[in-house]
Write a protein that holds these residues in place. Structure first.
Motif, PDB file in Angstrom:
ATOM      1  N   CYS A  18       0.810  -1.219   0.000  1.00  0.00           N
ATOM      2  CA  CYS A  18       0.000   0.000   0.000  1.00  0.00           C
ATOM      3  C   CYS A  18       0.845   1.271   0.000  1.00  0.00           C
ATOM      4  N   SER A  19       0.219   2.345  -0.414  1.00  0.00           N
ATOM      5  CA  SER A  19       0.812   3.671  -0.255  1.00  0.00           C
ATOM      6  C   SER A  19       0.730   4.047   1.219  1.00  0.00           C
ATOM      7  N   PRO A  20       1.611   4.939   1.681  1.00  0.00           N
ATOM      8  CA  PRO A  20       1.657   5.261   3.122  1.00  0.00           C
ATOM      9  C   PRO A  20       0.323   5.696   3.715  1.00  0.00           C
ATOM     10  N   ASP A  21      -0.506   6.378   2.939  1.00  0.00           N
ATOM     11  CA  ASP A  21      -1.774   6.876   3.483  1.00  0.00           C
ATOM     12  C   ASP A  21      -2.796   5.776   3.733  1.00  0.00           C
ATOM     13  N   LEU A  22      -2.564   4.584   3.167  1.00  0.00           N
ATOM     14  CA  LEU A  22      -3.502   3.477   3.353  1.00  0.00           C
ATOM     15  C   LEU A  22      -3.081   2.508   4.455  1.00  0.00           C
ATOM     16  N   ILE A  23      -1.855   2.656   4.956  1.00  0.00           N
ATOM     17  CA  ILE A  23      -1.361   1.729   5.981  1.00  0.00           C
ATOM     18  C   ILE A  23      -2.063   2.012   7.303  1.00  0.00           C
ATOM     19  N   PRO A  24      -2.737   1.027   7.881  1.00  0.00           N
ATOM     20  CA  PRO A  24      -3.458   1.261   9.140  1.00  0.00           C
ATOM     21  C   PRO A  24      -2.513   1.630  10.278  1.00  0.00           C
ATOM     22  N   ASP A  25      -3.011   2.458  11.175  1.00  0.00           N
ATOM     23  CA  ASP A  25      -2.255   2.788  12.382  1.00  0.00           C
ATOM     24  C   ASP A  25      -2.129   1.533  13.241  1.00  0.00           C
ATOM     25  N   PRO A  26      -0.913   1.200  13.693  1.00  0.00           N
ATOM     26  CA  PRO A  26      -0.732  -0.048  14.466  1.00  0.00           C
ATOM     27  C   PRO A  26      -1.624  -0.141  15.693  1.00  0.00           C
ATOM     28  N   ALA A  27      -1.782   0.975  16.413  1.00  0.00           N
ATOM     29  CA  ALA A  27      -2.615   0.954  17.624  1.00  0.00           C
ATOM     30  C   ALA A  27      -4.071   0.659  17.269  1.00  0.00           C
ATOM     31  N   HIS A  28      -4.543   1.260  16.196  1.00  0.00           N
ATOM     32  CA  HIS A  28      -5.924   1.010  15.776  1.00  0.00           C
ATOM     33  C   HIS A  28      -6.085  -0.421  15.277  1.00  0.00           C
ATOM     34  N   LEU A  29      -5.058  -0.923  14.586  1.00  0.00           N
ATOM     35  CA  LEU A  29      -5.093  -2.297  14.087  1.00  0.00           C
ATOM     36  C   LEU A  29      -5.178  -3.294  15.242  1.00  0.00           C
TER      37      LEU A  29
END
Length: 317
Positions: free
Chosen positions: A109-120
């Motif tokens: 993915c592009s950086p803007d699509l990578i989920p935040d680890p804490a939210h993941l």
């Protein structure tokens, strides 16, 4: 290979696609897992069922974050290759699967699509901390030998092969028959289901892709009967698929074993009777949110008795 008498530049396009196919065939074994997981739970090792459950959770996450299918297939491939190399206790599989998913996002993915680890971590309910996820990510990257700076680290999966085969069928002179027979969305949806099923994981990606393609063509052609297309066109389409099988050097006996497994999984999926691994999410809501969603805090457990004699009394005239 017979390209047919279609309009130009179909032969040139197919020739280019065949070169891509050969490149994939040369590289696929680099990313091929070889899982030897037990089927019975002994409490000390991840079973095939636990692996399948984790794969289905990853599919839920892919849908939740609206990510491309590439992420799901890369994540499952990374997880499977790690499980091939390492004997893992069941308590670690949640963290391993989420770490694999996050690695796949970074690869694809592009950086803007990578989920935040804490939210993941929160949405997946994997019960690990940020530091746990970071450490597991480092271990997986080391064991599976992933280099984010190299394009070659993106796994070649059955999705890679099926996309290419689908493209080849779509530009061939048999494309009209193929498009009538095959539902593209449904075919790729079924491929995700196959990726989540451990019974198919040890077949090479080219086998899985071609087996699914053949099964969808068979189903589609049967659905078209009496077919609006000529019988000779159907036979030509099947002959073209056969040529692709020979080009991929797919061994007949192994192919039919793979096809049998593919048909079994698809049949179970279609009947909704064989999908035991479903993500059971527990929604965690604050008391404030709960009151807004379900304003029942003032309701009493019992209602007062209605006195029929005194209510709606009709006076005698």
């Amino acid at each position: 290979m017979d390209y047919g008498n279609g309009s130009q530049p179909q032969p040139e396009i197919l020739a280019a696609l065949l070169r891509q196919l050969q490149e994939l065939l040369n590289l696929q074994r680099k990313f091929q897992p070889n899982l030897m997981l037990p089927t019975e739970d002994n409490g000390s090792e991840v079973t095939l069922g636990i692996r399948d459950g984790s794969a289905h959770i990853l599919r839920c996450l892919k849908i939740w974050y609206e990510l491309p299918s590439d992420v799901l297939f890369a994540a499952i491939n990374i997880m499977d290759r790690f499980l091939t190399k390492m004997k893992v206790q069941p308590k670690y599989i949640a963290c391993i699967s989420i770490a694999s998913f996050h690695i796949a996002c970074k690869l694809v993915c592009s950086p803007d699509l990578i989920p935040d680890p804490a939210h993941l971590i929160s949405i997946s309910q994997c019960k690990c901390t940020l530091s746990d996820l970071s450490r597991m990510t480092s271990v997986i990257i080391s064991k599976v030998e992933i280099n984010f700076d190299e394009r070659d680290s993106i796994p070649i999966t059955s999705l890679t092969f099926l996309r290419l085969l689908h493209q080849m069928m779509s530009v061939s002179k048999y494309s009209d028959v193929y498009k009538q027979a095959v539902d593209e969305f449904q075919m790729f949806q079924r491929l995700e289901v196959l990726a989540c099923d451990g019974s198919c994981v040890n077949f090479e990606c080219s086998y899985i892709a071609l087996a699914l393609l053949c099964s969808q063509i068979d189903i589609g052609v049967a659905r078209l009967q009496p077919a609006p297309c000529a019988h000779i066109d159907v036979l030509s389409l099947l002959a073209f698929v056969r040529e692709l099988q020979q080009y991929c050097q797919i061994v007949e006996n192994n192919f039919y074993r793979c096809l049998s497994s593919v048909l079994k999984v698809i049949s179970q999926y279609n009947s909704q009777s064989g999908i035991p691994h479903r993500q059971r999410l527990v929604w965690r809501l604050s008391q404030r949110a709960l009151r807004h969603l379900r304003p029942t805090d003032r309701l009493k457990p019992t209602l007062p008795t209605i006195k029929e004699q005194s209510q709606y009394r009709i006076d005698e005239e």
